[in-house]
Design a protein around this motif. Structure first.
Motif, mmCIF file in Angstrom:
data_model
loop_
_atom_site.group_PDB
_atom_site.id
_atom_site.type_symbol
_atom_site.label_atom_id
_atom_site.label_comp_id
_atom_site.label_asym_id
_atom_site.label_seq_id
_atom_site.Cartn_x
_atom_site.Cartn_y
_atom_site.Cartn_z
ATOM 1 N N ILE A 55 13.755 50.236 36.214
ATOM 2 C CA ILE A 55 13.320 51.370 37.029
ATOM 3 C C ILE A 55 14.360 52.476 36.878
ATOM 4 C CG2 ILE A 55 12.870 52.217 39.359
ATOM 5 C CD1 ILE A 55 11.980 49.359 40.089
ATOM 6 N N GLU A 56 13.924 53.594 36.358
ATOM 7 C CA GLU A 56 14.834 54.725 36.194
ATOM 8 C C GLU A 56 14.804 55.629 37.432
ATOM 9 O OE1 GLU A 56 14.952 58.067 32.879
ATOM 10 O OE2 GLU A 56 15.628 56.102 32.191
ATOM 11 N N MET A 81 17.186 49.005 43.826
ATOM 12 C CA MET A 81 15.901 49.234 43.152
ATOM 13 C C MET A 81 16.068 50.181 41.961
ATOM 14 S SD MET A 81 13.496 47.479 44.503
ATOM 15 C CE MET A 81 12.144 47.453 45.626
ATOM 16 N N ASP A 82 16.847 51.233 42.143
ATOM 17 C CA ASP A 82 17.100 52.135 41.026
ATOM 18 C C ASP A 82 17.973 51.402 40.017
ATOM 19 O OD1 ASP A 82 15.625 54.210 42.146
ATOM 20 O OD2 ASP A 82 17.358 55.008 43.225
ATOM 21 N N GLY A 83 17.487 51.285 38.801
ATOM 22 C CA GLY A 83 18.198 50.556 37.752
ATOM 23 C C GLY A 83 17.797 49.097 37.655
ATOM 24 N N LEU A 84 16.920 48.631 38.538
ATOM 25 C CA LEU A 84 16.514 47.230 38.557
ATOM 26 C C LEU A 84 15.713 46.871 37.309
ATOM 27 C CD1 LEU A 84 16.591 44.699 40.441
ATOM 28 C CD2 LEU A 84 14.305 45.383 41.192
ATOM 29 N N GLU A 85 16.069 45.753 36.709
ATOM 30 C CA GLU A 85 15.356 45.259 35.530
ATOM 31 C C GLU A 85 14.063 44.594 35.993
ATOM 32 O OE1 GLU A 85 17.420 43.396 31.928
ATOM 33 O OE2 GLU A 85 16.561 41.676 33.011
ATOM 34 N N VAL A 86 12.916 45.182 35.636
ATOM 35 C CA VAL A 86 11.626 44.656 36.071
ATOM 36 C C VAL A 86 10.842 43.997 34.945
ATOM 37 C CG1 VAL A 86 11.389 46.162 38.084
ATOM 38 C CG2 VAL A 86 10.556 46.939 35.857
#
Length: 147
Positions: A55-56, A81-86
């Motif tokens: 998530i960028e 959440m920002d930067g989270l690998e999904v």
């Protein structure tokens, strides 16, 4: 002589661009399949032969800037959440038109699903199918290419 060479080079560059656009690698706007709302920008990159998506930027104006994945149960638990690998571990299938074999995380629920990524419409859209067991049992979102 120079003009045909320039045309050939331009066509070659365009064909390379089209090939690059037919992969999931790039920046995508995720769109919720139930509500039609734009959710986030997800950057998909190739790392070590596998695709990884993070998530960028979250696009929900009501999202808390310091939100974490509190419902995650793996190494992503309580990560921002920002930067989270999904998206993890996705690879090109035999024909190179579909990418499978990995997982996608629903950070709102903390659940992971098997995933299939299929670029469509010349790579301008990405069908993201999350499922359990068989691909027939799942949901598909259509993401829009940003870059």
């Amino acid at each position: 002589m120079i003009r045909p060479l320039m045309i050939s080079l331009a066509l070659l560059a365009c064909s390379g661009l089209a090939a690059a656009q037919s992969t999931p690698v790039g920046l995508w706007k995720s769109v919720d399949d139930k509500t039609g709302k734009e959710r986030s920008l997800v950057r998909i990159a190739e790392t070590g032969g596998h695709l990884v998506g993070r998530i960028e930027k979250r696009l929900d104006p009501t999202a808390k800037p310091d939100a974490v994945c509190g419902k995650c149960s793996d190494d992503r638990k309580d990560k921002p959440m920002d930067g989270l690998e999904v998206i993890r571990g996705v690879q090109a299938a035999g024909d190179g038109k579909v990418w499978t074999g990995g997982q996608i995380l629903d950070p709102e629920e903390g659940k992971t699903y098997q995933v299939k990524l299929t670029p469509v419409e010349g790579g301008s859209k990405l069908e993201v199918r999350g499922f359990i067991g068989f691909s027939l049992l799942g949901r598909t979102q259509t993401w829009l290419r940003v870059e």
